[in-house]
Design an enzyme around this catalytic site. Structure first.
Site, PDB file in Angstrom:
ATOM      1  N   MET A  62       0.883  -1.163   0.000  1.00  7.20           N
ATOM      2  CA  MET A  62       0.000   0.000   0.000  1.00  7.20           C
ATOM      3  C   MET A  62       0.923   1.216   0.000  1.00  7.20           C
ATOM      4  O   MET A  62       1.845   1.302   0.819  1.00  7.20           O
ATOM      5  CB  MET A  62      -0.859  -0.048   1.273  1.00  7.20           C
ATOM      6  CG  MET A  62      -1.651   1.184   1.552  1.00  7.20           C
ATOM      7  SD  MET A  62      -3.085   0.837   2.645  1.00  7.20           S
ATOM      8  CE  MET A  62      -2.321   0.623   4.239  1.00  7.20           C
ATOM      9  N   SER A  63       0.682   2.156  -0.917  1.00  7.91           N
ATOM     10  CA  SER A  63       1.609   3.270  -1.095  1.00  7.91           C
ATOM     11  C   SER A  63       1.734   4.114   0.175  1.00  7.91           C
ATOM     12  O   SER A  63       0.804   4.207   0.974  1.00  7.91           O
ATOM     13  CB  SER A  63       1.139   4.168  -2.243  1.00  7.91           C
ATOM     14  OG  SER A  63       1.005   3.416  -3.429  1.00  7.91           O
TER      15      SER A  63
END
Ligand code: SAH
Length: 223
Positions: A62-63
């Protein structure tokens, strides 16, 4: 708006986004409200508001919050846009886009990740997102053109179907560069038949995979 955003989200936005120059009020509001922990894999939930990407299984991440904020600000969403997202991943960026645009079409190449993201987003009540499992480099031809395209995986070059599916006046964001190093967050604006490319900050994303490479990754460790 998904209502159960925790205090950590507000702190994350102040310390990681506003202090680094993110000013778009709608981006700030959305990222303060959306419960990021709901999108993290159970094992990574406790640190998921930290200043870094978060593992979501299948060797994907997840960024980092700042990167989500920056990319979303660069898209200049006003509320009615048709947005194509390539790389659903956890679904966190998808939620932010769904808060700020009209409708989101999101493509993910690893079916199990797509399923999980879809469930979380449905639980949170989002009704303006369509999902597809497959190779996002091909875009989503039946729904084109898109006002905005956000690619959350790195590529050596811009996939031409995505340029073709960008509306006149539309904007695409894509990390361009070698898969094993840093990339440059690149903005591509379509003006009629021409495109204008602006290179932005250095960034680091997982690679945009071909379907056969993704099958290998999906065979790796689960969420
Ligand atoms: N914005 C997401 C980023 C996830 S990482 C988040 O914050 O959770 C990038 C995602 O792109 C991964 O889930 C990966 O499986 C997916 N991906 C890689 N290649 C792809 C392709 N060709 N088509 C669609 N998705 C792809």
């Amino acid at each position: 708006m998904a209502g159960d955003g925790p205090r950590e989200a507000g702190r994350m936005v102040q310390r990681q986004l506003q202090s680094r120059g993110i000013t778009d009020r709608r981006v700030i509001a959305a990222m303060s409200q959306v419960p990021r922990h709901r999108f993290a894999a159970a094992a990574s939930r406790s640190g998921c508001y930290g200043d870094h990407p978060v593992a979501i299984g299948f060797r994907q991440t997840m960024s980092q919050p700042f990167m989500v904020g920056l990319m979303t600000e660069l898209l200049s969403l006003t509320g009615g846009e048709r947005v194509l997202e390539v790389g659903t991943g956890s679904g966190y960026q998808t939620a932010i886009l769904a808060e700020l645009a009209g409708h989101v079409w999101s493509i993910e190449i690893i079916p199990a990740l797509q399923d999980r993201a879809k469930r979380v987003l449905a639980d949170l009540g989002y009704a303006n997102i369509d999902f597809r499992t497959g190779d996002g480099a091909l875009g989503w031809r039946d729904e084109a053109p898109f006002d905005r395209i956000l690619v959350a995986a790195a590529s050596a070059a811009v996939p031409s179907p995505l340029v073709e599916q960008l509306a006149d006046g539309g904007v695409m964001l894509i990390p361009i560069g070698a898969e094993d190093g840093y990339q440059v967050m690149t903005t591509i604006r379509r003006c009629g038949g021409a495109t204008r490319t602006v290179r932005g900050v250095d960034c680091r994303f997982v690679p945009l995979r071909t379907p056969s490479a993704a099958a290998g990754a999906a065979g790796g460790e689960p969420g």
